[in-house]
Structures are given as C-alpha cells and as structure tokens.
Design a protein around this motif. Structure first.
Motif, PDB file in Angstrom:
ATOM      1  N   UNK A 299       1.710   4.240  12.320  1.00  0.00           N
ATOM      2  CA  UNK A 299       0.874   3.115  11.929  1.00  0.00           C
ATOM      3  C   UNK A 299      -0.214   3.556  10.955  1.00  0.00           C
ATOM      4  N   UNK A 300      -0.537   2.665  10.021  1.00  0.00           N
ATOM      5  CA  UNK A 300      -1.694   2.854   9.135  1.00  0.00           C
ATOM      6  C   UNK A 300      -2.417   1.524   9.050  1.00  0.00           C
ATOM      7  N   UNK A 301      -3.742   1.555   9.199  1.00  0.00           N
ATOM      8  CA  UNK A 301      -4.568   0.345   9.149  1.00  0.00           C
ATOM      9  C   UNK A 301      -5.669   0.552   8.116  1.00  0.00           C
ATOM     10  N   UNK A 302      -5.737  -0.325   7.113  1.00  0.00           N
ATOM     11  CA  UNK A 302      -6.810  -0.206   6.119  1.00  0.00           C
ATOM     12  C   UNK A 302      -6.863  -1.455   5.259  1.00  0.00           C
ATOM     13  N   UNK A 303      -7.741  -1.394   4.245  1.00  0.00           N
ATOM     14  CA  UNK A 303      -7.851  -2.486   3.288  1.00  0.00           C
ATOM     15  C   UNK A 303      -7.072  -2.216   1.994  1.00  0.00           C
ATOM     16  N   UNK A 304      -6.127  -1.302   2.064  1.00  0.00           N
ATOM     17  CA  UNK A 304      -5.164  -1.051   0.981  1.00  0.00           C
ATOM     18  C   UNK A 304      -5.844  -0.822  -0.377  1.00  0.00           C
ATOM     19  N   UNK A 305      -6.898  -0.025  -0.365  1.00  0.00           N
ATOM     20  CA  UNK A 305      -7.528   0.378  -1.629  1.00  0.00           C
ATOM     21  C   UNK A 305      -6.961   1.720  -2.061  1.00  0.00           C
ATOM     22  N   UNK A 306      -7.176   2.063  -3.320  1.00  0.00           N
ATOM     23  CA  UNK A 306      -6.663   3.312  -3.874  1.00  0.00           C
ATOM     24  C   UNK A 306      -7.153   4.521  -3.083  1.00  0.00           C
ATOM     25  N   UNK A 307      -8.386   4.462  -2.590  1.00  0.00           N
ATOM     26  CA  UNK A 307      -8.984   5.580  -1.876  1.00  0.00           C
ATOM     27  C   UNK A 307      -8.242   5.878  -0.566  1.00  0.00           C
ATOM     28  N   UNK A 308      -7.506   4.913  -0.043  1.00  0.00           N
ATOM     29  CA  UNK A 308      -6.773   5.107   1.217  1.00  0.00           C
ATOM     30  C   UNK A 308      -5.484   5.906   1.012  1.00  0.00           C
ATOM     31  N   UNK A 309      -5.053   6.072  -0.232  1.00  0.00           N
ATOM     32  CA  UNK A 309      -3.944   6.971  -0.557  1.00  0.00           C
ATOM     33  C   UNK A 309      -2.668   6.628   0.228  1.00  0.00           C
ATOM     34  N   UNK A 310      -2.333   5.353   0.285  1.00  0.00           N
ATOM     35  CA  UNK A 310      -1.174   4.910   1.065  1.00  0.00           C
ATOM     36  C   UNK A 310       0.154   5.419   0.488  1.00  0.00           C
ATOM     37  N   UNK A 311       0.298   5.617  -0.833  1.00  0.00           N
ATOM     38  CA  UNK A 311       1.563   6.190  -1.323  1.00  0.00           C
ATOM     39  C   UNK A 311       1.941   7.502  -0.644  1.00  0.00           C
ATOM     40  N   UNK A 312       0.968   8.370  -0.351  1.00  0.00           N
ATOM     41  CA  UNK A 312       1.276   9.618   0.347  1.00  0.00           C
ATOM     42  C   UNK A 312       1.778   9.355   1.759  1.00  0.00           C
ATOM     43  N   UNK A 313       1.288   8.295   2.384  1.00  0.00           N
ATOM     44  CA  UNK A 313       1.761   7.932   3.725  1.00  0.00           C
ATOM     45  C   UNK A 313       3.221   7.487   3.660  1.00  0.00           C
ATOM     46  N   UNK A 314       3.539   6.646   2.672  1.00  0.00           N
ATOM     47  CA  UNK A 314       4.919   6.153   2.509  1.00  0.00           C
ATOM     48  C   UNK A 314       5.861   7.324   2.208  1.00  0.00           C
ATOM     49  N   UNK A 315       5.430   8.244   1.341  1.00  0.00           N
ATOM     50  CA  UNK A 315       6.271   9.391   0.993  1.00  0.00           C
ATOM     51  C   UNK A 315       6.457  10.319   2.202  1.00  0.00           C
ATOM     52  N   UNK A 316       5.391  10.510   2.971  1.00  0.00           N
ATOM     53  CA  UNK A 316       5.493  11.332   4.186  1.00  0.00           C
ATOM     54  C   UNK A 316       6.455  10.690   5.177  1.00  0.00           C
ATOM     55  N   UNK A 317       6.319   9.388   5.343  1.00  0.00           N
ATOM     56  CA  UNK A 317       7.196   8.662   6.253  1.00  0.00           C
ATOM     57  C   UNK A 317       8.660   8.773   5.810  1.00  0.00           C
ATOM     58  N   UNK A 318       8.873   8.687   4.517  1.00  0.00           N
ATOM     59  CA  UNK A 318      10.241   8.812   3.980  1.00  0.00           C
ATOM     60  C   UNK A 318      10.874  10.136   4.397  1.00  0.00           C
ATOM     61  N   UNK A 319      10.101  11.206   4.329  1.00  0.00           N
ATOM     62  CA  UNK A 319      10.612  12.518   4.732  1.00  0.00           C
ATOM     63  C   UNK A 319      10.860  12.580   6.240  1.00  0.00           C
ATOM     64  N   UNK A 320       9.976  11.969   7.006  1.00  0.00           N
ATOM     65  CA  UNK A 320      10.118  11.978   8.467  1.00  0.00           C
ATOM     66  C   UNK A 320      11.393  11.255   8.892  1.00  0.00           C
ATOM     67  N   UNK A 321      11.749  10.182   8.181  1.00  0.00           N
ATOM     68  CA  UNK A 321      12.951   9.410   8.548  1.00  0.00           C
ATOM     69  C   UNK A 321      14.246  10.198   8.314  1.00  0.00           C
ATOM     70  N   UNK A 322      14.153  11.298   7.580  1.00  0.00           N
ATOM     71  CA  UNK A 322      15.336  12.145   7.391  1.00  0.00           C
ATOM     72  C   UNK A 322      15.637  12.966   8.647  1.00  0.00           C
ATOM     73  N   UNK A 323      14.649  13.032   9.558  1.00  0.00           N
ATOM     74  CA  UNK A 323      14.795  13.820  10.782  1.00  0.00           C
ATOM     75  C   UNK A 323      14.924  12.944  12.026  1.00  0.00           C
ATOM     76  N   UNK A 324      14.183  11.840  12.063  1.00  0.00           N
ATOM     77  CA  UNK A 324      14.234  10.976  13.241  1.00  0.00           C
ATOM     78  C   UNK A 324      14.131   9.513  12.846  1.00  0.00           C
ATOM     79  N   UNK A 325      14.545   8.631  13.742  1.00  0.00           N
ATOM     80  CA  UNK A 325      14.479   7.191  13.505  1.00  0.00           C
ATOM     81  C   UNK A 325      13.048   6.711  13.726  1.00  0.00           C
ATOM     82  N   UNK A 326      12.533   5.982  12.769  1.00  0.00           N
ATOM     83  CA  UNK A 326      11.143   5.549  12.870  1.00  0.00           C
ATOM     84  C   UNK A 326      10.904   4.300  12.037  1.00  0.00           C
TER      85      UNK A 326
END
Length: 376
Positions: free
Chosen positions: A203-230
């Motif tokens: 989970x990520x909770x924020x106001x979706x501003x650039x400072x929250x760096x959500x693209x890195x979260x999406x990219x990290x999640x993408x890698x995690x899904x290669x190992x487990x279902x999420x």
C-alpha cells in the motif's frame, strides 16, 4: 488550571498538518479548552457537535483590482475579528507561510499582544525555504511567533540551515488517533477490491505529488511481482496521477495496481495490507508511516527527512537509500517472505507507537506550551 480559548489556523484538508491540527483540537476540547478553528472551510474530522469546538469561516471577496483573491489578508482580518469577539488567550498556527504571517498581521489589526505558537510541518521550510523570494517571508512569520515547534529533529535542522531564524525551535512529534488506527476486521473490503486470498498487498497513501516519488514504488512493485503474487494499492489523488497511470500501463500492471482514489477508511485499507512503501524524496515526518505502524503494517521507506525518526531500520521496518529501487525490492521481498521477521517488525511497530508517539504524551506537551504562551 484555567481553561484556555485557543485560535487554531490550519489547512482544512486531508494533508498531514490538517489532520494533526484537528486531532489536537479535538483532544484539547476533550480536556475542556475552547478551540476556535479559523479556516477557509470546515476541517476534515471536525466535530461540529463538540461544545468546545467552533468554526470561524474565512471568506474571500473577489475584487477586480486583485489578480488573485488575497487569502492571507482575509485570514488576517478574520483572525483579528475572532481575537476580539471570543477573547482568545493564544493562537496556534500550523505552517509559517501564510498562517504565521497572517497571525502577526491579525494581532496588529486587533491591537492585541496575544501569544502565537507556530508549528512547522515541512513544506513551508523544505520547499518555500529554498525560494529566495519567499525565504524572508517564512523567516518573518517564524520570528514574529512567540514559540516555534517542528514535527521532527530533521525539520528543525532544515529550518535552522535554510531560514536561520532568531527563534529557538522545539521538537514535538506528530501523533495519531489511537482509537481509529488499530488492527481491525475489514470485512469484505479485500474481495471488494478484487484481491485474491493468496495475494500479498503493498500500500501507498499520499497526495500523489512529485516529491512522493510514486514511479519508484510502481517499478519496485513490478519487480516484486516477478517473485510473488501481489497487488498494489495506491490511495489518494494528485497532480502526478496521470503519469503514474501511464507507467502502470507501460509495465502492463493494469490488473495488479488498484487506484482507490481518496478514501476515509484508511484503517480498513491498512488492515488488508502487508507492507507500506513510502519512497519520498522529501518528508518532514511521514504521518502515514505512523498510522501504518499502529495498524500493524511495517514500511519500506527512504532515508530522507524525518522518516528515520519514525521507521527504525531493521526494527519496525526498513530504510533504503532514495532512488535505490533494487534495495527497496530486496527489503520488500525479505519482509513479505520471512514470517518470523514480519511478526517481529509488527510487534516492534506497536511498541514504537505506544512509547514514542502516543497522543496523550504529545498533547500534554502542547498543553504545557499553551499555558506557557498564555501566561506571557
């Protein structure tokens, strides 16, 4: 001791400062103090029925001579009116700009020597403080205050380095409503959101501003899904949402990323979550991290600002370098796959909330300040 009449100036939004200001007002009202909120709209979670809480709306008239409505002037005028009509004992303003500046002007307009506590929450220092055109204004608001507090040691240091005020800054941490943020039964929420029984939830909770760096979260999640279902829950709205949706599409994650929009059931969303990812580039405190810990959810977060004052690396979560997606993925998988470690972090998170950030102790600190300022 005498019950005080306190004027509160804050942003009435879902942001961390507005939430903390309102929760503090509620708890002070429960102690018998009269809390007068002077804002542009009714604050989120405002208890309109509470006999010790009153709302004084700031209205802004549009005049052709002004290109933009002068909110700070309208606020100062309303502050002056409430000082006089309610006989306030002190003002507590959240953010130096524009609120502390408006408070200083409002005091002068009312011909009052009322004391002002200014609480710094981050943006007024870490963003506005870098702007040479605004730095002096922020400094003016701080220096005109009677007492200044910051929500973390990191923010205190940033303020000293960037603003160089002539005021002492005291650190009083943020807190949460422990009755709201607790482990709970979320009912059918998990299945309602289309999350399968064997899927992990980030989970990520924020106001979706650039400072929250959500693209890195999406990219990290993408890698995690290669190992487990999420599944990834992105909770909130904001200016970066369209860019995030585009990235989700590019990575073909449409079926795994859930955009919930703004919600008022945060504790239920946390109840169905396993780990929070919070990879900001700037963060004065990180209130959502504390909310997550209270609900039994450890975090993977960056080593910036006040985050390490909430998340202790290897104790109640993991701290990773900003921008290091590999580290975020590694720590995320470790936490999601090691049940014993996860249980340990979860227990330690409850201890952190109780011993370091419990509302009772923090509200007492503010009440002591209120009496100190009211007595000057």
């Amino acid at each position: 001791m005498k019950k005080l009449k306190v004027g509160v100036i804050c942003y009435p939004s879902l942001g961390g400062s507005g939430v903390v200001a309102t929760e503090l007002g509620i708890m002070m009202a429960n102690k018998g103090h009269e809390m007068h909120f002077i804002t542009s709209s009714m604050p989120f979670r405002f208890l309109n029925a509470h006999p010790n809480m009153q709302f004084h709306e700031v209205t802004i008239e549009g005049y052709s001579v002004f290109k933009y409505p002068p909110y700070d002037i309208a606020l100062a005028n309303r502050i002056a009116q409430v000082i006089e009509s309610e006989g306030l004992d002190l003002l507590h303003v959240h953010y130096a700009m524009p609120h502390a500046v408006s408070a200083a002007l409002g005091k002068d307009m009312a011909g009052s020597d009322i004391g002002v506590i200014t609480t710094l929450h981050g943006t007024d220092v870490t963003i506005l403080g870098y702007d040479p055109a605004l730095r002096n204004t922020v400094r003016y608001g701080i220096n005109k205050s009677t007492i200044v507090t910051a929500v973390s040691e990191s923010l205190k240091q940033d303020t000293i380095n960037l603003i160089d005020p002539n005021k002492e800054i005291r650190v009083i941490y943020n807190f949460i409503d422990e009755e709201t943020y607790v482990p709970r039964d979320a009912g059918t929420l998990r299945s309602d959101l289309g999350i399968l029984e064997d899927e992990k939830v980030i989970i990520h909770i924020s106001n979706f501003r650039d400072v929250k760096n959500i693209p890195d979260i999406v990219k990290s999640f993408h890698e995690i899904t290669k190992t487990l279902d999420a599944k990834l829950l992105l909770v909130g709205e904001g200016p970066e949402k369209e860019n995030i949706i585009k990235l989700v599409d590019e990575l073909n994650l449409q079926d795994k990323v859930i955009f919930t929009g703004k919600r008022n059931d945060m504790s239920e969303l946390l109840a169905i979550s396993d780990v929070m990812f919070h990879l900001s580039s700037k963060e004065a405190f990180g209130l959502v991290l504390l909310e997550a810990l209270a609900c039994g959810v450890p975090s993977i977060a960056t080593n910036v600002g006040g985050i390490p004052e909430v998340i202790e690396d290897g104790v109640n979560g993991f701290i990773v370098p900003y921008g290091n997606i590999d580290a975020a993925v590694e720590k995320g998988l470790l936490l999601l796959e090691d049940e014993e470690l996860y249980a340990k972090f979860k227990r330690n998170g409850f201890i952190t909330v109780k011993e370091k950030f419990h509302s009772s102790g923090i509200v007492d600190q503010y009440e002591e300040l209120y009496y100190e300022v009211a007595g000057k």
